[in-house]
Every structure is written in structure tokens, then in C-alpha cells.
Design a protein around this motif. Structure first.
Motif, PDB file in Angstrom:
ATOM      1  N   SER A   6       0.829  -1.211   0.000  1.00 43.19           N
ATOM      2  CA  SER A   6       0.000   0.000   0.000  1.00 43.19           C
ATOM      3  C   SER A   6       0.861   1.258   0.000  1.00 43.19           C
ATOM      4  N   TYR A   7       1.887   1.280   0.863  1.00 43.88           N
ATOM      5  CA  TYR A   7       2.797   2.431   0.894  1.00 43.88           C
ATOM      6  C   TYR A   7       3.536   2.583  -0.435  1.00 43.88           C
ATOM      7  N   PHE A   8       3.910   1.450  -1.020  1.00 43.07           N
ATOM      8  CA  PHE A   8       4.634   1.479  -2.293  1.00 43.07           C
ATOM      9  C   PHE A   8       3.752   2.061  -3.395  1.00 43.07           C
ATOM     10  N   ILE A   9       2.501   1.626  -3.441  1.00 43.84           N
ATOM     11  CA  ILE A   9       1.568   2.124  -4.462  1.00 43.84           C
ATOM     12  C   ILE A   9       1.304   3.616  -4.268  1.00 43.84           C
ATOM     13  N   ASN A  10       1.114   4.025  -3.016  1.00 40.76           N
ATOM     14  CA  ASN A  10       0.919   5.453  -2.740  1.00 40.76           C
ATOM     15  C   ASN A  10       2.158   6.263  -3.111  1.00 40.76           C
ATOM     16  N   GLY A  11       3.333   5.649  -2.926  1.00 42.64           N
ATOM     17  CA  GLY A  11       4.575   6.309  -3.330  1.00 42.64           C
ATOM     18  C   GLY A  11       4.647   6.501  -4.837  1.00 42.64           C
ATOM     19  N   ILE A  12       4.178   5.506  -5.582  1.00 42.79           N
ATOM     20  CA  ILE A  12       4.142   5.632  -7.041  1.00 42.79           C
ATOM     21  C   ILE A  12       3.178   6.738  -7.454  1.00 42.79           C
ATOM     22  N   SER A  13       2.042   6.824  -6.746  1.00 42.38           N
ATOM     23  CA  SER A  13       1.066   7.880  -7.037  1.00 42.38           C
ATOM     24  C   SER A  13       1.662   9.270  -6.792  1.00 42.38           C
ATOM     25  N   LEU A  14       2.284   9.458  -5.617  1.00 43.36           N
ATOM     26  CA  LEU A  14       2.920  10.741  -5.308  1.00 43.36           C
ATOM     27  C   LEU A  14       4.051  11.026  -6.285  1.00 43.36           C
ATOM     28  N   GLY A  15       4.828   9.983  -6.600  1.00 42.65           N
ATOM     29  CA  GLY A  15       5.927  10.131  -7.545  1.00 42.65           C
ATOM     30  C   GLY A  15       5.448  10.503  -8.938  1.00 42.65           C
ATOM     31  N   SER A  16       4.263  10.030  -9.316  1.00 44.82           N
ATOM     32  CA  SER A  16       3.702  10.381 -10.627  1.00 44.82           C
ATOM     33  C   SER A  16       3.383  11.865 -10.703  1.00 44.82           C
ATOM     34  N   VAL A  17       2.911  12.438  -9.574  1.00 40.86           N
ATOM     35  CA  VAL A  17       2.674  13.888  -9.526  1.00 40.86           C
ATOM     36  C   VAL A  17       3.994  14.629  -9.671  1.00 40.86           C
ATOM     37  N   CYS A 150       0.025  10.114 -15.691  1.00 48.02           N
ATOM     38  CA  CYS A 150       1.474  10.257 -15.865  1.00 48.02           C
ATOM     39  C   CYS A 150       1.963   9.466 -17.083  1.00 48.02           C
ATOM     40  N   ILE A 151       1.469   8.235 -17.221  1.00 44.85           N
ATOM     41  CA  ILE A 151       1.882   7.387 -18.342  1.00 44.85           C
ATOM     42  C   ILE A 151       1.417   7.987 -19.675  1.00 44.85           C
ATOM     43  N   VAL A 152       0.153   8.425 -19.711  1.00 41.01           N
ATOM     44  CA  VAL A 152      -0.401   9.011 -20.943  1.00 41.01           C
ATOM     45  C   VAL A 152       0.352  10.280 -21.325  1.00 41.01           C
ATOM     46  N   ILE A 153       0.633  11.137 -20.335  1.00 42.11           N
ATOM     47  CA  ILE A 153       1.353  12.386 -20.600  1.00 42.11           C
ATOM     48  C   ILE A 153       2.752  12.104 -21.135  1.00 42.11           C
ATOM     49  N   GLY A 242      13.783  10.457 -18.079  1.00 40.07           N
ATOM     50  CA  GLY A 242      14.517  10.587 -16.825  1.00 40.07           C
ATOM     51  C   GLY A 242      13.719  11.337 -15.774  1.00 40.07           C
ATOM     52  N   ALA A 243      12.974  12.366 -16.204  1.00 40.00           N
ATOM     53  CA  ALA A 243      12.147  13.135 -15.268  1.00 40.00           C
ATOM     54  C   ALA A 243      11.068  12.252 -14.667  1.00 40.00           C
ATOM     55  N   MET A 244      10.478  11.397 -15.493  1.00 39.62           N
ATOM     56  CA  MET A 244       9.434  10.500 -14.985  1.00 39.62           C
ATOM     57  C   MET A 244      10.014   9.497 -13.993  1.00 39.62           C
ATOM     58  N   ILE A 245      11.126   8.892 -14.360  1.00 45.02           N
ATOM     59  CA  ILE A 245      11.757   7.906 -13.478  1.00 45.02           C
ATOM     60  C   ILE A 245      12.191   8.566 -12.166  1.00 45.02           C
ATOM     61  N   GLY A 246      12.809   9.737 -12.275  1.00 40.98           N
ATOM     62  CA  GLY A 246      13.251  10.460 -11.077  1.00 40.98           C
ATOM     63  C   GLY A 246      12.092  10.809 -10.160  1.00 40.98           C
ATOM     64  N   GLY A 247      10.966  11.257 -10.735  1.00 39.15           N
ATOM     65  CA  GLY A 247       9.796  11.602  -9.936  1.00 39.15           C
ATOM     66  C   GLY A 247       9.226  10.406  -9.205  1.00 39.15           C
ATOM     67  N   ILE A 248       9.078   9.290  -9.900  1.00 37.31           N
ATOM     68  CA  ILE A 248       8.499   8.097  -9.281  1.00 37.31           C
ATOM     69  C   ILE A 248       9.422   7.547  -8.193  1.00 37.31           C
ATOM     70  N   VAL A 249      10.721   7.501  -8.469  1.00 36.83           N
ATOM     71  CA  VAL A 249      11.677   7.014  -7.467  1.00 36.83           C
ATOM     72  C   VAL A 249      11.645   7.898  -6.227  1.00 36.83           C
ATOM     73  N   LEU A 250      11.606   9.218  -6.422  1.00 37.19           N
ATOM     74  CA  LEU A 250      11.562  10.143  -5.285  1.00 37.19           C
ATOM     75  C   LEU A 250      10.284   9.951  -4.470  1.00 37.19           C
ATOM     76  N   GLY A 251       9.147   9.771  -5.147  1.00 32.18           N
ATOM     77  CA  GLY A 251       7.883   9.566  -4.454  1.00 32.18           C
ATOM     78  C   GLY A 251       7.869   8.291  -3.631  1.00 32.18           C
ATOM     79  N   VAL A 252       8.413   7.211  -4.207  1.00 30.32           N
ATOM     80  CA  VAL A 252       8.472   5.931  -3.485  1.00 30.32           C
ATOM     81  C   VAL A 252       9.389   6.041  -2.273  1.00 30.32           C
ATOM     82  N   ILE A 253      10.564   6.662  -2.452  1.00 30.87           N
ATOM     83  CA  ILE A 253      11.501   6.833  -1.332  1.00 30.87           C
ATOM     84  C   ILE A 253      10.867   7.661  -0.224  1.00 30.87           C
TER      85      ILE A 253
END
Length: 259
Positions: A6-17, A150-153, A242-253
Motif C-alpha cells: 500500500s505504501y509502495f503504491i501510494n509512493g508511485i502515485s505521489l511520484g507520478s505527480v 502520468c503514463i499518458v502524458i 529521466g524526469a518521470m523515473i526520477g519523480g516516481i523514485v523520489l515519491g516511493v523513497i
């Protein structure tokens, strides 16, 4: 285990923003070679525009989202024309100080118009949650919409850059403004289009962020903007994937470290 997922999925959501915001940063830097630190405050403008349209005026969420995109796009182009275009040949420090000035201007304008109290933002995303593992894991509708957006954009932006004439002009300007001008490319118009796209993405990010965390104030976009800039640098500023990957990684962390 279910809590971790659950935390991981929420991290992906925040990271997508963060990723959507970082895409705006990385486009402006990659093409105009400037750091637009007012980008985070355009998120706030998008949130307040949606708030006024939906909560104050009682219109539909779709009208609120479209209004936020239009207002932020026009604002982004106006900021570029008024604040940044005169500094096209100036030092990076001058541009940076101007960007911080624009950021404070937007924050204080919102403070004067809407007041210092924190507003309660009504989510404009009405999508049913997804329940997995017999109820052990619940993915909210906002999370689903945010990740899909995020994926569509990313796909749309990559296709636009690589397949359209304007996208090719952006790539040319990012390589060499002088050579692009000699090839007949309107550099000023290309940079204005870049700011318009980046600001439209900021509006979408603002709506998604305020739907996930339903509060709104004059400083709403400040911290997410800084974090998204970190994500853009982490993913290699100037790189869209890279921006997408960086955002998602940061959100998960961020989400896992809080947990």
C-alpha cells in the motif's frame, strides 16, 4: 506485506505527480536552458482555479480542470514574455533571481486574493477504488487516475517531441539557438510553446495533488515544486523519461521513509 504494498503504491502515485511537474522543469531547462522556479507556484494557481470553478461557482469538475489548464497555460506564456524574454541573453544568476521573484509574486498575489487560511479542496476525481487481496489492499481512484495520467502524458509528450514539426523545432532550439534561427525556426515562439506545455502540465499536477491531499493555500506548490526539481535533476535534467523515473523514485523513497 500488504502495508508495504500500500505504501509502495501510494509512493508511485505521489511520484507520478512529481514526475508530471518535473516534466515541465526538464522541458524548459532542456530547450530554454533556464530554471523556472516559479513552476511550483503555477501548480498552486491551477489548484485555486479549479477550486473557484468547482467549489465557489458550482460548475462541473471537467470545467474546473479545463479552466485550470487554460489559465495556467496563459499565465506561463505571460511569465515567459514579461519576466524571462528580456533576460534571454543575461546570466543564469539574473534569470534565477527573476524566477524566485516571480514565485514570491504569485504566492503573495494568492495570499491577497484568497487569504491566509487553508482551503479545503474537494476532489474532482470520482473514480471507484480498486480492491485487491480480499480487501487487504485498496488502490484509491485518485491513485489510479494519477498513475495513468502520468503514463499518458509521457507517451503523448514523447510522441509530440519526436513526431511533430514543433517538437523537432524544440529539439533544434535545445541544441543550438543560433543555428535554429538560421534554419528559419522562430526561437521565441518555440520557447513560448515550451512554457505553455510546461504550465499546462503544472495545472494537471496541481489538480491531481490537491485531489490526493485535499488542502490548498498560497504555498501549496512550493515544496512539491522543489521536490520535482530534485526529481528532474536526479533523472538527468533535460531528459523526459529521466524526469518521470526520477519523480516516481523520489515519491516511493519519500513514502517508504515516512512509513
Amino acid at each position: 506485506m500488504s502495508s508495504f504494498i500500500s505504501y509502495f503504491i501510494n509512493g508511485i502515485s505521489l511520484g507520478s505527480v512529481y514526475a508530471i511537474i518535473a516534466l515541465g522543469y526538464t522541458m524548459v531547462y532542456g530547450i530554454a536552458k533556464m530554471l523556472n522556479f516559479a513552476h511550483g507556484d503555477i501548480i498552486m494557481v491551477g489548484g485555486f482555479t479549479t477550486y473557484v470553478i468547482t467549489s465557489t461557482m458550482g460548475m462541473s469538475p471537467m470545467v474546473g480542470i479545463l479552466s485550470a489548464v487554460v489559465v495556467c497555460t496563459v499565465l506561463g506564456v505571460a511569465i515567459e514574455r514579461i519576466a524571462y524574454k528580456p533576460l534571454r541573453g543575461a546570466s543564469s544568476l539574473s534569470v534565477l533571481i527573476t524566477a524566485i521573484g516571480v514565485s514570491y509574486f504569485l504566492q503573495n498575489a494568492a495570499l491577497i486574493i484568497f487569504g491566509a487560511d487553508t482551503k479545503s479542496f474537494q476532489s474532482v476525481i470520482n473514480v471507484p477504488p480498486i480492491v485487491l487481496a480480499d480487501g487487504a489492499i485498496t488502490i484509491s481512484g485518485v491513485t489510479t487516475v494519477t498513475v495513468l495520467s502520468c503514463i499518458v502524458i509521457l507517451i503523448a509528450l514523447t510522441t509530440f517531441i519526436n513526431k511533430t514539426k514543433t517538437g523537432q523545432a524544440m529539439l533544434a532550439v535545445s541544441e543550438d539557438k543560433g543555428a535554429a534561427t538560421l534554419m528559419g525556426i522562430n526561437v521565441n515562439r518555440t520557447i513560448a510553446v515550451t512554457f505553455a506545455i510546461g504550465s499546462a502540465l503544472a495545472a494537471i499536477a496541481g489538480v491531481l495533488l490537491c485531489s490526493a491531499y485535499p488542502t490548498l493555500s498560497s504555498t501549496t506548490g512550493a515544496m512539491p515544486g522543489i521536490k520535482a526539481f530534485v526529481a528532474a535533476v536526479f533523472g538527468g535534467i533535460g531528459s523526459i523519461p529521466g524526469a518521470m523515473i526520477g519523480g516516481i523514485v523520489l515519491g516511493v523513497i519519500e513514502n517508504l521513509s515516512k512509513a
